[in-house]
Design a protein around this motif. Structure first.
Motif, PDB file in Angstrom:
ATOM      1  N   GLU A  46      35.770   7.530  20.846  1.00 41.82           N
ATOM      2  CA  GLU A  46      35.227   8.612  21.649  1.00 41.82           C
ATOM      3  C   GLU A  46      35.199   8.192  23.113  1.00 41.82           C
ATOM      4  O   GLU A  46      34.612   7.172  23.455  1.00 41.82           O
ATOM      5  N   ASN A  54      35.153  12.559  12.848  1.00 40.41           N
ATOM      6  CA  ASN A  54      35.448  12.039  14.190  1.00 40.41           C
ATOM      7  C   ASN A  54      36.382  10.832  14.060  1.00 40.41           C
ATOM      8  O   ASN A  54      36.907  10.561  12.981  1.00 40.41           O
ATOM      9  N   SER A  77      36.511  14.747  23.300  1.00 38.76           N
ATOM     10  CA  SER A  77      36.310  15.078  21.890  1.00 38.76           C
ATOM     11  C   SER A  77      34.878  15.516  21.599  1.00 38.76           C
ATOM     12  O   SER A  77      34.593  16.062  20.549  1.00 38.76           O
ATOM     13  N   GLU A  78      33.959  15.264  22.519  1.00 33.52           N
ATOM     14  CA  GLU A  78      32.569  15.659  22.293  1.00 33.52           C
ATOM     15  C   GLU A  78      32.143  16.816  23.193  1.00 33.52           C
ATOM     16  O   GLU A  78      31.013  17.288  23.110  1.00 33.52           O
TER      17      GLU A  78
END
Lengths: 246, 325
Positions: free
Chosen positions: A159, B97, B201-202
């Motif tokens: 992330e 994820n 992605s968040e």
């Protein structure tokens, strides 16, 4: 170094998606099938690059029926040394992973490089499943892979960035964009592919863990609400009041 | 019986994607009339873990073991497998994820469990069978996955359901795994995080631009719009390939797949490969000079016009909105 690359056959991205038999089966009518892009562009090409640099062998494995020959020959034309086709309909990811793991158990590969996902089911499953079946380490979403003295240095997506990881071979890698540059087969490769070995083996019986019962298509296309270019304030109002998005 | 959710920690905090997974796990536990339990591997404060109670988690199994501070899929699979046994869980929930996409299929094999990769809604239970929906063919269709196995693994697509926070506090229990050093096989050498930006992605809001912007020097207004909205920036493959923008911003079939609440596409025609990465977005706004751009067919709101005129006006109007609220 001995490298195994699993390749899948998928409908081309631009295919019209339709289902038959009361929405329980994908309709192949008018669909062009291709080698799964992440398998071809990144996994296979990086495997070939590593072989070119360090010697060894690249084997592609495919679970599918005889009509998959075209994509297997393409993999050989790009530069794989030989191919194995497990003669079975690839019904689900676990079945596919079990076939590939069964083959890998007999061959002592140093490295298995799979694509991160197939573009039909978008499931990111097969690489991780193979690793678990073989009790091997696995790193996914890999953007960079170098091997030196039996140790892999890997850059993977996390992330908000990337992480650099080291792992000893044998190892399973799930490849994504940036790992390699796609290669187009040249005439020499295409000619050579015809005589490279393609072994067809029967499938192992495997239990079924997951079943796709049926499919559905979006009920109707979205209706775009147009805003005039001289009335941007209206767009902001709609986003705030109607869509409640800002 | 229990539902076990796998919860990840990043820089001391529970990842947003894991809060969603834990909330989903609690909802499934409620459907089954059983307890929602979470497992956390690696260092974390008990205070932080107790907050999982706000999304319905009753108990947290915490393996406070520094060897788990970095993700190692093989070791994590074994450890979560042990947590499944310790909790008596028959459903395991993870986020779909970066780490979940690898850990979940490993767990499916380990537990001989049917698996839904990327569920977009809660499952439906019918006796011992669960059915859940997931997107397939790059969002062009939905498949209904049925799990008949005793144990079930569900990875929930990020941004699929918004957690509603309550007031509970989760009980945190120490959890010891049997893993030895030999079970760990990957060593993290370093990370390269894009600082000062919201991870794409968040992100809940995303402003994206493509070739219509004509050159990398014109991204200032895109970045300004994104900053104003608290949005992440993204781009099409075409502009990442010519290095106008960094590769990590590329969304689409070969780049990132995102599902933000709002996706604003500026000067992107909307080729099917691009749509594959963004068509899960809840609201799509398209700004393009070409009225025939295919992206308008996937848009909720559209403006046919020149980005260089529209975007500055959009910035001005959003500033007005922000000032008024």
């Amino acid at each position: 170094m001995k490298i195994l690359v699993p390749i899948a056959k998928v409908p081309d991205t631009t295919s019209k998606i339709a289902f038959t038999d009361n929405n329980t089966k994908f309709s192949p009518d008018g669909v062009t099938f291709i080698m799964n892009p992440t398998d071809e562009w990144y996994a296979l090409v990086r495997a070939i690059e590593l072989k070119e640099k360090q010697g060894g062998e690249v084997v592609v494995i495919h679970v599918g029926l005889a009509d998959s020959e075209q994509i297997i020959r393409k993999a050989l034309a790009i530069g794989a040394d030989k191919a194995v086709r497990v003669d079975a309909d690839p019904t689900d990811a676990y079945f596919v992973a079990a076939q590939i793991a069964a083959h890998a158990k007999t061959e002592n590969y140093d490295l298995i490089i799979a694509g991160k996902e197939t573009i039909d089911y978008n499931s990111y499953e097969v690489g991780g499943m193979i690793a678990e079946l073989l009790d091997l380490p696995c790193v996914a979403l890999v953007q960079k892979l170098d091997i030196e003295n039996g140790v892999a240095t890997i850059k993977r997506e996390i992330e908000g960035g990337t992480e650099t990881v080291e792992a000893k071979l044998p190892l399973v890698i799930c490849a994504q964009k940036e790992l390699a540059e796609a290669r187009i087969p040249n005439m020499k490769g295409i000619m050579g592919a015809r005589t490279k070995p393609l072994t067809v083996v029967p499938a192992d019986a495997t239990e079924k863990l997951t079943t796709v019962v049926n499919y559905s298509l979006p009920e109707k296309a979205k209706e775009c609400k147009y805003v005039q270019p001289d009335n941007v304030a209206e767009l902001v109002r709609l986003l705030h009041e109607e869509a409640k998005a800002i | 019986m229990a539902v076990l959710s796998f919860v990840e920690i990043f820089e001391g905090k529970i990842k947003k994607a894991s809060v969603e997974a834990a909330y989903y796990g609690s909802k499934v536990a409620a459907q089954l009339g059983t307890d929602s339990v979470a497992v956390v591997l690696g260092a974390a404060s008990a205070e932080e873990l107790a907050t999982l109670g706000t999304v319905g988690v009753k108990k947290v199994l915490h393996a406070n073991d520094a060897r788990f501070n970095n993700f190692d899929s093989k070791a994590f699979s074994k450890a979560v497998g042990e947590a499944v046994n310790a909790a008596g869980a028959n459903v395991v929930v993870l986020s779909f994820n970066q780490n979940g996409k690898l850990l979940a299929p490993r767990l499916s094999v380990r537990l001989k469990a049917g698996y839904v990769p990327g569920a977009v809604e809660l499952p439906e239970f019918n006796g011992a069978t669960a059915t859940a929906k997931k997107n397939v063919f790059s969002g062009k269709a939905t498949a209904h996955y049925q799990l008949n196995t005793e144990k079930k693994v569900i990875a929930v697509n990020p941004n699929s359901l918004s957690p509603v926070r309550g007031t509970g506090t989760a009980a945190v229990e120490a959890f010891a795994t049997t893993l030895t050093d030999a079970d760990f096989s990957t060593v993290v050498k370093g990370a390269d995080l894009i600082v000062g930006e919201i991870p794409l992605s968040e992100a809940e809001l995303v402003v994206s631009a493509g070739r219509g912007l004509k050159g990398p020097e014109n991204w200032g207004m895109i970045e300004e719009l994104a900053k104003l909205l608290g949005a992440a920036t993204a781009c099409s493959r075409a502009v990442a390939d010519v290095d106008w923008r960094p590769h990590h911003e590329h969304v689409g079939q070969t780049g990132l797949t995102i599902r933000p609440n709002l996706y604003i596409a500026v000067g992107i025609s909307g080729a099917i490969q691009h749509l594959a990465g963004v068509n899960g977005s809840k609201v799509i706004v398209v700004i393009n000079t070409d009225p025939e751009a295919p992206f308008f067919k996937a848009a909720d709101y559209g403006i046919v016009g020149d980005a260089f005129q529209i975007v500055p006006q959009l910035i001005a109007e959003i500033k007005k909105l922000k000032a008024a609220h």
